[in-house]
Design an enzyme around this catalytic site. Structure first.
Site, PDB file in Angstrom:
ATOM      1  N   GLU A 229       0.894  -1.176   0.000  1.00 18.22           N
ATOM      2  CA  GLU A 229       0.000   0.000   0.000  1.00 18.22           C
ATOM      3  C   GLU A 229       0.921   1.211   0.000  1.00 18.22           C
ATOM      4  O   GLU A 229       1.607   1.454   0.994  1.00 18.22           O
ATOM      5  CB  GLU A 229      -0.904   0.027   1.240  1.00 18.22           C
ATOM      6  CG  GLU A 229      -1.540  -1.305   1.634  1.00 18.22           C
ATOM      7  CD  GLU A 229      -2.382  -1.920   0.551  1.00 18.22           C
ATOM      8  OE1 GLU A 229      -2.943  -1.163  -0.263  1.00 18.22           O
ATOM      9  OE2 GLU A 229      -2.462  -3.157   0.484  1.00 18.22           O
ATOM     10  N   CYS A 263      -2.130   9.433   2.333  1.00 19.89           N
ATOM     11  CA  CYS A 263      -1.765   8.887   1.027  1.00 19.89           C
ATOM     12  C   CYS A 263      -2.778   9.306  -0.032  1.00 19.89           C
ATOM     13  O   CYS A 263      -2.456   9.410  -1.208  1.00 19.89           O
ATOM     14  CB  CYS A 263      -1.673   7.377   1.093  1.00 19.89           C
ATOM     15  SG  CYS A 263      -3.146   6.618   1.772  1.00 19.89           S
TER      16      CYS A 263
HETATM   17  P1  NAD Z   1       8.356   4.604   4.577  1.00 20.91           P
HETATM   18  O1  NAD Z   1       8.311   3.891   3.288  1.00 20.91           O
HETATM   19  O2  NAD Z   1       9.496   5.518   4.823  1.00 20.91           O
HETATM   20  O3  NAD Z   1       8.346   3.578   5.792  1.00 20.91           O
HETATM   21  C1  NAD Z   1       7.323   2.624   5.976  1.00 20.91           C
HETATM   22  C2  NAD Z   1       7.861   1.497   6.852  1.00 20.91           C
HETATM   23  O4  NAD Z   1       8.835   0.739   6.134  1.00 20.91           O
HETATM   24  C3  NAD Z   1       8.545   1.979   8.117  1.00 20.91           C
HETATM   25  O5  NAD Z   1       8.224   1.093   9.153  1.00 20.91           O
HETATM   26  C4  NAD Z   1      10.022   1.915   7.748  1.00 20.91           C
HETATM   27  O6  NAD Z   1      10.879   1.761   8.851  1.00 20.91           O
HETATM   28  C5  NAD Z   1      10.051   0.689   6.872  1.00 20.91           C
HETATM   29  N1  NAD Z   1      11.146   0.663   5.894  1.00 20.91           N
HETATM   30  C6  NAD Z   1      11.737   1.702   5.272  1.00 20.91           C
HETATM   31  N2  NAD Z   1      12.648   1.248   4.384  1.00 20.91           N
HETATM   32  C7  NAD Z   1      12.632  -0.106   4.446  1.00 20.91           C
HETATM   33  C8  NAD Z   1      13.318  -1.139   3.748  1.00 20.91           C
HETATM   34  N3  NAD Z   1      14.209  -0.874   2.795  1.00 20.91           N
HETATM   35  N4  NAD Z   1      13.026  -2.422   4.036  1.00 20.91           N
HETATM   36  C9  NAD Z   1      12.093  -2.721   4.958  1.00 20.91           C
HETATM   37  N5  NAD Z   1      11.408  -1.776   5.659  1.00 20.91           N
HETATM   38  C10 NAD Z   1      11.670  -0.482   5.399  1.00 20.91           C
HETATM   39  O7  NAD Z   1       6.958   5.366   4.696  1.00 20.91           O
HETATM   40  P2  NAD Z   1       6.563   6.487   5.767  1.00 20.91           P
HETATM   41  O8  NAD Z   1       7.308   7.730   5.406  1.00 20.91           O
HETATM   42  O9  NAD Z   1       6.665   5.960   7.138  1.00 20.91           O
HETATM   43  O10 NAD Z   1       5.017   6.689   5.489  1.00 20.91           O
HETATM   44  C11 NAD Z   1       4.500   7.644   4.616  1.00 20.91           C
HETATM   45  C12 NAD Z   1       4.196   7.014   3.284  1.00 20.91           C
HETATM   46  O11 NAD Z   1       3.200   6.009   3.446  1.00 20.91           O
HETATM   47  C13 NAD Z   1       3.633   7.981   2.265  1.00 20.91           C
HETATM   48  O12 NAD Z   1       4.238   7.716   1.026  1.00 20.91           O
HETATM   49  C14 NAD Z   1       2.152   7.625   2.211  1.00 20.91           C
HETATM   50  O13 NAD Z   1       1.529   7.953   1.003  1.00 20.91           O
HETATM   51  C15 NAD Z   1       2.216   6.151   2.433  1.00 20.91           C
HETATM   52  N6  NAD Z   1       0.927   5.642   2.909  1.00 20.91           N
HETATM   53  C16 NAD Z   1       0.198   4.801   2.100  1.00 20.91           C
HETATM   54  C17 NAD Z   1      -1.049   4.355   2.523  1.00 20.91           C
HETATM   55  C18 NAD Z   1      -1.882   3.430   1.686  1.00 20.91           C
HETATM   56  O14 NAD Z   1      -2.759   2.785   2.245  1.00 20.91           O
HETATM   57  N7  NAD Z   1      -1.684   3.335   0.388  1.00 20.91           N
HETATM   58  C19 NAD Z   1      -1.551   4.776   3.748  1.00 20.91           C
HETATM   59  C20 NAD Z   1      -0.777   5.619   4.538  1.00 20.91           C
HETATM   60  C21 NAD Z   1       0.460   6.043   4.107  1.00 20.91           C
END
Ligand code: NAD
Length: 471
Positions: A229, A263
């Site tokens: 997502e 998002c």
């Molecule tokens: P992010 O991608 O930076 O991190 C998400 C999670 O993944 C965190 O727990 C992080 O520690 C982990 N992570 C980061 N890099 C990783 C890797 N290489 N391997 C494994 N895990 C890793 O996202 P964020 O900044 O925390 O959240 C905001 C983002 O989430 C925005 O892009 C937003 O649009 C998206 N979002 C999407 C939805 C949806 O349902 N489509 C809902 C809410 C937020």
């Protein structure tokens, strides 16, 4: 590598939580051990367990709301709606399991039965984002548990306290040890978790950048379930309407609720040439009135700060970059307090930019594009690699039909915000927004796989054709 995590309240700078990063391999081993017993429990027992959890959250709802407000900076009224969504998720997931993945008798020949049932995958890694630190991981964890999976949950490193609260609520609700495991840490710990071969899949909510990295990592592992997502670069078209004020309200809510950290937030307002001056003026007028303040302040704020100073710096730099590449500011994005990540909404006309960056600016920035006709509006709406949500404000029923048919997104609304999707519906997008495994009501689909069986009480068979006569 983050070994010591410190969670700072964005609105005040106070330290809210600190702790050590966890050991991914130990968490997965713990989960693996718990899985067979959990999977073998009757469905009703697993449902009872998650209901105990939701009852516990209900009795502690104000505590959890306050924690979300402090850790994310979002207003307390909004945090309360997030906790409501956490509680409601249980009944919705029970219904979704029954509707999407229940066992079913299939039509069959006489003297046999044909049945379809679903089985859990096993140990699932859940990776959460910071913007809805309770609702979104909960939206993976609850359906996963109902289906018979066990979970290792790594909250965002920016919201560890909310993550710890949820897992504590699971364990205090009598779920057996190892069924829901907390794993604190940053991206490195996330990488260690997803690299562990003993997980059966990853349920991820976060940025497209991380999602694409995970997709690449699992490219040669079709045996693991991967639900992604991701983000959006969502359009909102404003077309003919006799209520410019309401149109502007819908735009402001879509773009700036949660300080633009949704998002499904609208990032691009596409507006008909003739309406441009009136719509832009009204959007700016309302945006100027928004109260931006600490979560508990009075009068209640519309929005709080963004998650931290680094993100606020990145957003102000992005606004400047849009300006230097030909964007024309309508409302400057300001940083009222240097040391805290409060941002005022920024609105910028990017119509004349030669190359508009197709990236998610995850904060209160609204880009404006003026177009001469409806076809151009739809083309602009689709001018993105993302495809999460899209809305048309105004326009005729015929134009909405055209927009609905031609727009490329998982959520397509008319005279409604781009945000605020119902948990009763599937939630997901196309393009860089997801990998065709929508969450919310359809989360049941990626938490279990179908097993089809033909069953007869007796061993009876014959070959009617293609056999030689016996000597
Ligand atoms: P992010 O991608 O930076 O991190 C998400 C999670 O993944 C965190 O727990 C992080 O520690 C982990 N992570 C980061 N890099 C990783 C890797 N290489 N391997 C494994 N895990 C890793 O996202 P964020 O900044 O925390 O959240 C905001 C983002 O989430 C925005 O892009 C937003 O649009 C998206 N979002 C999407 C939805 C949806 O349902 N489509 C809902 C809410 C937020």
């Amino acid at each position: 590598m983050l070994t010591q995590l410190i969670s700072v309240e964005p609105a005040t700078g106070a330290i809210l939580w600190q702790g050590e990063a966890g050991d991914a391999d130990a968490a997965v081993a713990n989960a693996r051990q718990a899985w067979p017993t959990w999977a073998a429990l009757p469905l009703t027992k697993r449902i009872e367990a998650v209901r105990r959890y939701s009852n516990r959250i209900r009795t502690q709802s104000e505590q959890l709301s306050e924690l979300i407000a402090r850790e994310t900076g979002k207003p307390i009224w909004e945090s309360r709606t997030e906790v409501e969504a956490v509680i409601n998720k249980i009944d919705i997931s029970v219904r979704a399991y029954a509707e999407r993945t229940a066992q079913r008798q299939l039509p069959s020949q006489p003297n046999m039965r044909a049945a379809m049932r679903h089985k859990p995958h096993g140990v699932l890694a859940v990776l959460g984002p910071y913007n809805f630190p309770a609702h979104l991981p909960n939206g993976h964890i609850v359906p996963a548990l109902i289906a018979g999976n066990v979970v290792v949950f790594k909250p965002s490193e920016k919201t560890p306290a909310v993550g710890a609260f949820l897992v504590d609520a699971f364990s205090k609700s009598g779920l057996p040890d190892g069924v829901v495991n907390i794993l604190q840490g940053g991206p490195d710990v996330g990488k260690a978790l997803t690299a562990n071969d003993d997980i059966d899949g990853v349920l991820f909510t976060g940025s497209a950048q991380t999602g694409v990295a995970l997709n690449r990592q699992f490219a040669s592992r079709p045996d693991k379930i991967l639900a992604l997502e991701m983000g959006g670069n969502n359009p909102i078209i404003v077309w003919d309407t006799d209520d410019i004020h309401s149109a502007a309200v819908l735009v402001v809510q879509s773009a700036f609720l949660s300080a633009g950290q949704r998002c499904s937030a609208a990032s691009r307002m596409i507006v008909k040439d003739e309406l441009y001056d009136r719509v832009v003026k009204e959007v700016k007028r309302i945006a100027d009135r928004l109260i931006i303040d600490e979560p508990f302040s009075k009068p209640a704020p519309f929005m709080g700060p963004v998650i931290d100073n680094e993100v606020a710096d990145g957003l102000t730099e992005s606004f400047l970059a849009l300006m230097t590449h030909g964007g024309r500011p309508i409302k400057h994005m300001a940083r009222p307090l240097d040391e805290r990540p409060f941002l005022t909404p920024g609105i910028i006309d990017v119509t004349d930019m030669e190359e508009r960056p197709d990236i998610e600016l995850f904060g209160p920035i609204l880009q404006v594009i003026r177009v001469p006709d409806f076809e151009s509006a739809i083309a602009e709406a689709n001018n993105t690699r993302y495809g999460l949500s899209a809305a048309l404000i105004g326009g005729s029923a015929k134009q909405y039909d055209q927009f609905w048919s031609n727009s490329r997104a998982g959520i397509v609304n008319w005279n409604k915000m781009t945000v605020g999707a119902s948990s009763e519906a599937p939630f997901g997008g196309i393009g860089l927004s997801g990998n065709h495994r929508p969450s919310a009501f359809y989360a049941a689909d990626y938490c279990a796989y179908p097993v089809v069986s033909m069953e007869a009480e007796q061993t009876r068979a014959s070959i009617g054709i293609g056999l030689k006569d016996e000597d």
